[in-house]
Design a protein around this motif. Sequence first.
Motif, mmCIF file in Angstrom:
data_model
loop_
_atom_site.group_PDB
_atom_site.id
_atom_site.type_symbol
_atom_site.label_atom_id
_atom_site.label_comp_id
_atom_site.label_asym_id
_atom_site.label_seq_id
_atom_site.Cartn_x
_atom_site.Cartn_y
_atom_site.Cartn_z
ATOM 1 N N ALA A 88 0.903 -1.329 -0.029
ATOM 2 C CA ALA A 88 -0.010 -0.003 -0.122
ATOM 3 C C ALA A 88 0.743 1.094 -0.007
ATOM 4 N N VAL A 91 2.346 2.909 -3.275
ATOM 5 C CA VAL A 91 1.412 3.920 -3.685
ATOM 6 C C VAL A 91 0.882 5.161 -3.102
ATOM 7 N N GLY A 92 1.531 4.949 -1.953
ATOM 8 C CA GLY A 92 1.086 5.889 -0.894
ATOM 9 C C GLY A 92 0.947 7.445 -1.254
ATOM 10 N N LEU A 94 0.966 9.178 -4.039
ATOM 11 C CA LEU A 94 0.101 9.244 -5.050
ATOM 12 C C LEU A 94 -1.349 9.228 -4.536
ATOM 13 N N ALA A 95 -1.650 8.327 -3.671
ATOM 14 C CA ALA A 95 -2.820 8.368 -2.759
ATOM 15 C C ALA A 95 -3.063 9.355 -2.015
ATOM 16 N N MET A 96 -1.917 9.837 -1.365
ATOM 17 C CA MET A 96 -2.156 11.048 -0.502
ATOM 18 C C MET A 96 -2.359 12.360 -1.295
ATOM 19 N N ILE A 98 -3.908 12.494 -4.089
ATOM 20 C CA ILE A 98 -5.438 12.336 -4.519
ATOM 21 C C ILE A 98 -6.441 12.745 -3.549
ATOM 22 N N LEU A 99 -6.088 12.219 -2.477
ATOM 23 C CA LEU A 99 -7.057 12.240 -1.060
ATOM 24 C C LEU A 99 -6.953 13.801 -0.657
#
Length: 288
Positions: A88, A91-92, A94-96, A98-99
Motif C-alpha cells: 500500500a 503507491v501511498g 500518489l494516494a495522499m 489524490i486524497l
Amino acid sequence: MPNIVNNISEFFSESLSNIDFAYFTIVRISFFDILDILIVAYLLYRIILWIKETRAWALFKGVVVILVISAIAFMFGLTTIVWLMRTALSVGVLAMIILFQPELRKALEQLGKGRLSLPFGLVEDSDSSISSKTVDEVITASFAMAHLKTGGLILIENVVMLGELEDTGIRLDACVSSALLLNIFEDKTPLHDGAVIIRNNRIAAASCILPLTANEIGKELGTRHRAAVGASEVSDCYAIVISEETGGVSLALGGKLYRNQTAEDLRKMILKESSLSKKRFVLKRGGK
C-alpha cells in the motif's frame, strides 16, 4: 540468586568494555543549526495547523492509525500485514495527493496570495466553547421556522474547524440572534439558500454549500437533510435542519440523523456533547 546477579554484572561489564568511547565526540551546535531546527519546527506546526483547520484532519488521523498498525505488525513479525502495508505504501504518495487534492490546492493558493500569517502564537481560545445563550438563540429560531414551515440548516462548529465549508458561502461575522437567523432563512432573501455556520458563538458565514452524504437516510428526506448528515460525517459539528415540508427539527451528529427533536432534547444533546469535547487551541489572530 547470587549467580543471576553475577551473570548480569558480567554481561554489563563485557558490554562496556567492548564500547570504544573514542567514537563519541561532543557535537557543537551553531546558530544556524538552531535556526534550521526552528524553521523545520515552524513548518511542521503550520502544516499540522492547516490540516486541522480542514477536513483533511480526519484523513490525517486515519493515516496515523495505519502507520501505528504497521509499526505494531513489524514489531511482532506479522508477515502478511507487513506485506500488505508495504504494498500500500508503494503507491501511498500518489494516494495522499489524490486524497488531499482540494486541501493542497487551497494551501498553494493561499501561499501565492501571501495569506500565510507570521508570526504565530498558540493560545487557548476562550470563546471556542458553545455558550448556552448561543444554543438558546439557535433553538428559538429553529422552532420559529418550524412553526412557519420555513426550511433552514444551521451548523454549530465544535472542535473540527469548518473553514473549507465556510469559504463556499458569504462571510458575516455577526452576533447570534434568533431574529437574524429568521431573517437569513426568510424565503427569497439572498442568503436563504444554503447553510449558516456558527463559530465561536458568532455567525461566521451564510449560504454555505455542504457535501451530501452517500448513505441512505430515507427517501422521504430531501437535499437539506442529506447535506446536514454529510457535514456531520466530515466534522464533529452540530447540524440542525428544519424541514419546510413537515416542520420537523432534526439534528445530524456524527453521521447520524436524530429526527423530530423537541426544544429541550435538542438543547440537552448539544450542551452535553459540547461539554465532553476537549478544549481547543487555535492560532491567535491579532485585532479580531
